[in-house]
Design an enzyme around this catalytic site. Structure first.
Site, PDB file in Angstrom:
ATOM      1  N   SER A 142      10.810  -6.650   0.797  1.00 42.94           N
ATOM      2  CA  SER A 142      10.108  -5.896  -0.242  1.00 42.94           C
ATOM      3  C   SER A 142      10.893  -6.047  -1.528  1.00 42.94           C
ATOM      4  O   SER A 142      12.077  -6.404  -1.504  1.00 42.94           O
ATOM      5  CB  SER A 142      10.073  -4.424   0.169  1.00 42.94           C
ATOM      6  OG  SER A 142       9.759  -3.585  -0.927  1.00 42.94           O
ATOM      7  N   TYR A 155      14.077   3.948   2.576  1.00 42.78           N
ATOM      8  CA  TYR A 155      13.349   2.672   2.578  1.00 42.78           C
ATOM      9  C   TYR A 155      14.168   1.581   1.884  1.00 42.78           C
ATOM     10  O   TYR A 155      14.306   0.471   2.393  1.00 42.78           O
ATOM     11  CB  TYR A 155      12.009   2.854   1.883  1.00 42.78           C
ATOM     12  CG  TYR A 155      11.112   1.625   1.929  1.00 42.78           C
ATOM     13  CD1 TYR A 155      10.451   1.268   3.110  1.00 42.78           C
ATOM     14  CD2 TYR A 155      10.900   0.836   0.808  1.00 42.78           C
ATOM     15  CE1 TYR A 155       9.618   0.156   3.159  1.00 42.78           C
ATOM     16  CE2 TYR A 155      10.071  -0.269   0.837  1.00 42.78           C
ATOM     17  CZ  TYR A 155       9.428  -0.611   2.020  1.00 42.78           C
ATOM     18  OH  TYR A 155       8.592  -1.710   2.043  1.00 42.78           O
TER      19      TYR A 155
HETATM   20  P1  NAD Z   1       0.470  -1.473   7.370  1.00 41.83           P
HETATM   21  O1  NAD Z   1       0.796  -0.134   7.914  1.00 41.83           O
HETATM   22  O2  NAD Z   1      -0.936  -1.724   6.918  1.00 41.83           O
HETATM   23  O3  NAD Z   1       0.868  -2.588   8.421  1.00 41.83           O
HETATM   24  C1  NAD Z   1       1.946  -2.397   9.330  1.00 41.83           C
HETATM   25  C2  NAD Z   1       1.438  -2.518  10.757  1.00 41.83           C
HETATM   26  O4  NAD Z   1       2.554  -2.299  11.615  1.00 41.83           O
HETATM   27  C3  NAD Z   1       0.384  -1.474  11.122  1.00 41.83           C
HETATM   28  O5  NAD Z   1      -0.708  -2.127  11.726  1.00 41.83           O
HETATM   29  C4  NAD Z   1       1.111  -0.544  12.093  1.00 41.83           C
HETATM   30  O6  NAD Z   1       0.248  -0.012  13.087  1.00 41.83           O
HETATM   31  C5  NAD Z   1       2.158  -1.451  12.680  1.00 41.83           C
HETATM   32  N1  NAD Z   1       3.335  -0.729  13.151  1.00 41.83           N
HETATM   33  C6  NAD Z   1       4.013   0.259  12.499  1.00 41.83           C
HETATM   34  N2  NAD Z   1       5.025   0.695  13.244  1.00 41.83           N
HETATM   35  C7  NAD Z   1       5.011  -0.028  14.385  1.00 41.83           C
HETATM   36  C8  NAD Z   1       5.808  -0.033  15.562  1.00 41.83           C
HETATM   37  N3  NAD Z   1       6.843   0.822  15.705  1.00 41.83           N
HETATM   38  N4  NAD Z   1       5.512  -0.924  16.534  1.00 41.83           N
HETATM   39  C9  NAD Z   1       4.455  -1.766  16.399  1.00 41.83           C
HETATM   40  N5  NAD Z   1       3.661  -1.800  15.325  1.00 41.83           N
HETATM   41  C10 NAD Z   1       3.931  -0.937  14.330  1.00 41.83           C
HETATM   42  O7  NAD Z   1       1.492  -1.698   6.150  1.00 41.83           O
HETATM   43  P2  NAD Z   1       1.891  -3.009   5.290  1.00 41.83           P
HETATM   44  O8  NAD Z   1       2.033  -2.529   3.902  1.00 41.83           O
HETATM   45  O9  NAD Z   1       1.021  -4.150   5.596  1.00 41.83           O
HETATM   46  O10 NAD Z   1       3.361  -3.269   5.856  1.00 41.83           O
HETATM   47  C11 NAD Z   1       3.815  -4.514   6.317  1.00 41.83           C
HETATM   48  C12 NAD Z   1       5.205  -4.805   5.775  1.00 41.83           C
HETATM   49  O11 NAD Z   1       5.101  -4.969   4.347  1.00 41.83           O
HETATM   50  C13 NAD Z   1       6.249  -3.708   5.992  1.00 41.83           C
HETATM   51  O12 NAD Z   1       7.459  -4.291   6.409  1.00 41.83           O
HETATM   52  C14 NAD Z   1       6.391  -3.082   4.614  1.00 41.83           C
HETATM   53  O13 NAD Z   1       7.660  -2.498   4.432  1.00 41.83           O
HETATM   54  C15 NAD Z   1       6.178  -4.297   3.735  1.00 41.83           C
HETATM   55  N6  NAD Z   1       5.847  -4.007   2.328  1.00 41.83           N
HETATM   56  C16 NAD Z   1       4.745  -3.266   2.012  1.00 41.83           C
HETATM   57  C17 NAD Z   1       4.461  -2.984   0.669  1.00 41.83           C
HETATM   58  C18 NAD Z   1       3.271  -2.144   0.254  1.00 41.83           C
HETATM   59  O14 NAD Z   1       3.195  -1.720  -0.909  1.00 41.83           O
HETATM   60  N7  NAD Z   1       2.311  -1.901   1.118  1.00 41.83           N
HETATM   61  C19 NAD Z   1       5.317  -3.490  -0.331  1.00 41.83           C
HETATM   62  C20 NAD Z   1       6.421  -4.260   0.023  1.00 41.83           C
HETATM   63  C21 NAD Z   1       6.668  -4.512   1.371  1.00 41.83           C
END
Ligand code: NAD
Length: 277
Positions: A142, A155
């Site tokens: 991130s 985070y």
């Molecule tokens: P999201 O919640 O839509 O996707 C994450 C998925 O992981 C979900 O489907 C959830 O059910 C699953 N999950 C969560 N905990 C779990 C566990 N313990 N075991 C198995 N599955 C699990 O969110 P996202 O934004 O797509 O996140 C994906 C990655 O992107 C993360 O690492 C997040 O930190 C990173 N990220 C997100 C953003 C943002 O603004 N959304 C920005 C930078 C980085």
């Protein structure tokens, strides 16, 4: 496709960025095993992709569940070329002084278990299979892996820890396995928080005026969607597109250069140049 015949494993592939990576990998010819905790999201994946996707319900914080996912990939698709560690939790940017000691102690455990331990045990489960194929690992970090303001201290510290995971494992697993990360900026997804902090049912999309906020953060004046971040995941997984790349955090967040909407330059505002004759 650029990923024809590759066997890949994506954690948290049920929604958001992980889902966008799964969709794109399949479009590029890969087959994908998905380790995901939500049975509903796994059902949706299978409905969309049929045999190209192999769903494994489980928790990334469990070493056994990661091993089961790797075994499923080996059984279904004969090997493993790419491991994408992606499932994560967010702390909703909660400031230190607004967190109770309980938030900190319990929230820390839950968030670090997913964002850091999940990546490390996933790497352990996948490393030997990847080595056999000369494959690679890709972790989702991130802007918070590199800069403040992308979350709260839990985070931000967890994503900074991810840089250490990449650096150390790139060193240890060379030359057979390349290890890199992609650091996206904000996007509207179903990103949740720790249950222990009362954030288990909150989604980032519920609380932010995401479009506006994202646009303000981006030096490029765009509000990216998850699909906009997937190209580096293809580059890093493709057999011959990143042969020399390991130990790298690919910052695609566009937040390191702060946006200056007030800047008066010909480049920022083409066509508005004032002629003084
Ligand atoms: P999201 O919640 O839509 O996707 C994450 C998925 O992981 C979900 O489907 C959830 O059910 C699953 N999950 C969560 N905990 C779990 C566990 N313990 N075991 C198995 N599955 C699990 O969110 P996202 O934004 O797509 O996140 C994906 C990655 O992107 C993360 O690492 C997040 O930190 C990173 N990220 C997100 C953003 C943002 O603004 N959304 C920005 C930078 C980085």
């Amino acid at each position: 496709g650029r990923l024809s015949g590759l066997s890949t494993l994506v954690t948290g592939g049920g929604s958001g960025l992980g889902r966008a990576v799964v969709d794109r990998y399949i479009a590029e010819g890969a087959v994908v095993t998905v380790l995901e905790r939500s049975p509903d999201k796994l059902r949706d994946l299978v409905a969309s992709h049929g045999d190209s996707v192999h769903p494994v319900q489980g928790d990334v914080t469990s070493g056994d569940d990661n091993v089961a996912a790797v075994d499923a990939a080996l059984k279904a698709f004969g090997g493993l070329d790419t491991f994408v560690g992606n499932a994560g939790l967010w702390d909703f940017g909660k400031p230190l002084l607004r967190m109770t000691m309980n938030d900190l102690e319990q929230g820390y455990r839950e968030l670090f278990d997913v964002n850091v331990k999940g990546y490390i045990v996933g790497a352990r489960a996948a490393a030997e299979a990847l080595a056999e194929r000369g494959g690679s690992m890709i972790f989702t970090l991130s802007n918070a892996a590199l800069f403040p303001r992308g979350g709260g201290v839990l985070y931000t510290a967890s994503k900074h820890a991810g840089v250490g995971v990449v650096s150390q494992l790139a060193y240890e697993l060379a030359p057979r396995v390349r290890v890199n990360a992609v650091a996206p900026g904000g996007m509207a997804t179903d990103l949740r928080g720790p249950r222990a902090m009362g954030l288990g049912e909150q989604s980032i999309t519920d609380i932010l005026p995401v479009e506006d906020q994202l646009r303000q953060f981006s030096a490029l004046d765009i509000a990216p969607r998850a699909e906009d971040y997937v190209d580096p995941y293809v580059l890093l997984a493709a057999r011959n597109e990143s042969r020399t790349v390991t130990g790298v955090v690919f910052d695609v967040s566009a937040v390191g250069t702060p946006r200056r909407p007030d800047v008066d330059s010909d480049v920022a505002n083409p066509g508005t140049r004032k002629h003084t004759t």
